[in-house]
Enzyme design. Sequence first.
Site, short mmCIF file in Angstrom:
data_model
loop_
_atom_site.label_atom_id
_atom_site.label_comp_id
_atom_site.label_asym_id
_atom_site.label_seq_id
_atom_site.Cartn_x
_atom_site.Cartn_y
_atom_site.Cartn_z
N CYS A 85 -7.32 144.83 39.43
CA CYS A 85 -7.79 143.66 38.68
C CYS A 85 -9.28 143.73 38.40
O CYS A 85 -9.81 142.90 37.65
CB CYS A 85 -7.46 142.38 39.44
SG CYS A 85 -5.82 142.39 40.14
N CYS A 208 -1.58 129.97 41.33
CA CYS A 208 -1.50 131.37 40.90
C CYS A 208 -2.00 131.55 39.48
O CYS A 208 -1.79 130.69 38.63
CB CYS A 208 -0.05 131.85 40.93
SG CYS A 208 0.77 131.63 42.50
N SER A 209 -2.62 132.71 39.22
CA SER A 209 -2.94 133.06 37.84
C SER A 209 -1.65 133.54 37.18
O SER A 209 -0.76 134.05 37.84
CB SER A 209 -4.01 134.14 37.81
OG SER A 209 -3.71 135.18 38.70
N ILE A 211 0.92 135.58 34.29
CA ILE A 211 1.12 136.89 33.68
C ILE A 211 0.66 136.75 32.22
O ILE A 211 1.17 135.89 31.51
CB ILE A 211 2.61 137.29 33.74
CG1 ILE A 211 3.11 137.30 35.18
CG2 ILE A 211 2.86 138.60 33.02
CD1 ILE A 211 2.79 138.50 35.99
N LYS A 329 -6.91 131.20 36.27
CA LYS A 329 -5.71 130.34 36.22
C LYS A 329 -5.25 130.17 34.79
O LYS A 329 -4.10 129.85 34.52
CB LYS A 329 -6.03 128.96 36.78
CG LYS A 329 -6.43 128.95 38.22
CD LYS A 329 -5.22 129.09 39.11
CE LYS A 329 -5.62 128.87 40.55
NZ LYS A 329 -6.87 129.53 40.90
N HIS A 332 -4.91 135.87 33.03
CA HIS A 332 -5.41 136.97 33.87
C HIS A 332 -4.75 138.27 33.40
O HIS A 332 -3.93 138.84 34.12
CB HIS A 332 -5.11 136.65 35.33
CG HIS A 332 -5.65 137.66 36.31
ND1 HIS A 332 -6.67 138.55 36.02
CD2 HIS A 332 -5.31 137.91 37.61
CE1 HIS A 332 -6.92 139.30 37.09
NE2 HIS A 332 -6.11 138.93 38.06
#
Lengths: 384, 135
Positions: A85, A208-209, A211, A329, A332
């Site tokens: 990342c 969570c970030s 997809i 968020k 990503h």
Amino acid sequence: MTDVAIVGVGCTKMDEHWTKSLRDLSTEAGALAVKDAGLDGKDIQALYVGNMSSGRFIGQEHLAALAADQAGLIPIPATRCEAACASGSLAFRKACLAIKSGEYDIIMAAGGEKMTDIKGPEAIAALMGAADQEWESAIGLTFTGLYALMARAYMNTYGLTRDELSQVPIKNHFHGLKNPLAQFRFEVTAEQVARSAMIADPLRLLDCSPITDGAAAVILVSDRVADRFKNPIWVKGSGQASGTLALHDRPSLTEIPATQIAAKRAYDQAGVGPQDIEVAEVHDCFSIEEILAYEDLGFAPKGKGKDLLLNKDTWIGGRLPVNTDGGLKLGHPVGATGIKQLIEIVRQLRGDAYNQVKDPRIGLTHNIGGTGATALVHILGKER
Amino acid sequence: MESAPLYWRLKRQKYNLIGTRCVTCGESFFPPRSFCPTCRRRGRIEEFQFSGKGEITSYTIIKSAPKGFEQFAPYTVAIIKLDEGALISGQVVQGTPATIGGRVVPVFRKMYEEGKEGIIHYGIKWQVDGTAAEK
Ligand SMILES: [Zn+2]
């Protein structure tokens, strides 16, 4: 020593781009950056591309040459950089070092990821390529799971509550409202976060970030040519450090040493400290990581990171606004993320951000790969 | 997902908890390392048998599973500090819930299957000490 400035930025919308391929997205971001710099493609002397896993996401390797080809930039040298990342920030740092070497005066650093061509469980498994395949992935861990292990340890040690942790997505969703490039543009409440689906206990969906597909690009130049451009933003410090690949190999689950070391290096180079930072983009892939970043970057003492949220210090209008574009968020695309963060700080320092902080002069970006096996910190300034 | 050669290569370590230890500094490694990161060239590595007994330092319950593990969700994964010193990620078998500081012992279990015809992967999981866990 050569100084490096950023003179152009370009970013696609963070989205599920079902009608666009990675080559479309990277070309779009690159063209926007070249236009923003007032350049022509033929002025670019080299290309660095951050990408985590195009091989697993779209079956395509040899991405840097493809990106140069599609953007009409051949035959310039094109190099792919991978650090999960943190791939985008790594490409940026490599481009800085290439300019400092004296080899080039004008370079493009870009990042991109196309994550929605494969199914959810396959994407989760592909992302786990950034963890220890033999000893973490093989027992069914996920990235949410790894950060959940950190979150539980932190909550247990420092008494962080569910509602306090929820302040991270609440703030970042609020910041993202003004960002037309954000994948999501809606506010969330503590109740909504606490009721969202459990992904890996204690982390929930809104921790969570997502997809995301997206690409981002910047143009970097040497001080030899920087006066040809309006509003150059200077790279004051660049730090990179490594940590153990596996989370279980670290003595503490509540800090990321690679962030601390990369930050110290960047602060020392820039001749500033955490107290001088006026706007920052930190790696909030999961809510807990924004709080860890506050502490590892020296914005707050150990265990006190939540105070910056509760006192609204890191909200827009506070003393150190963090993730003013909405953070990860709100999108990503892993290889693009580091470049996207740098673009937000460039915009803040130029004064043309969507969610503008009042006259900041120094900003910081923090981008990590995996659970912190790679960390990169960059400090940008309005003045050289 | 492990390939057949990788699975075969790691069989002894994964079935028997055989790690390594640096004779020079005394640090033990599980998963095994073939090079001591502290002593580097001066380190002398030998095989070391872990008991597998240890203590949970953190845990999570995975609800959204990666490919190959979907059928097992929800399942618990913990970081376990082994009594001999090393730390390892491992699944905690269903039964008594995990707790931070809770004692665990190793058990031999099926990890996952690569589809109906594929390899069945076995390995060590952990169960909360002094309790009867599901098979
Ligand atoms: Zn040693």
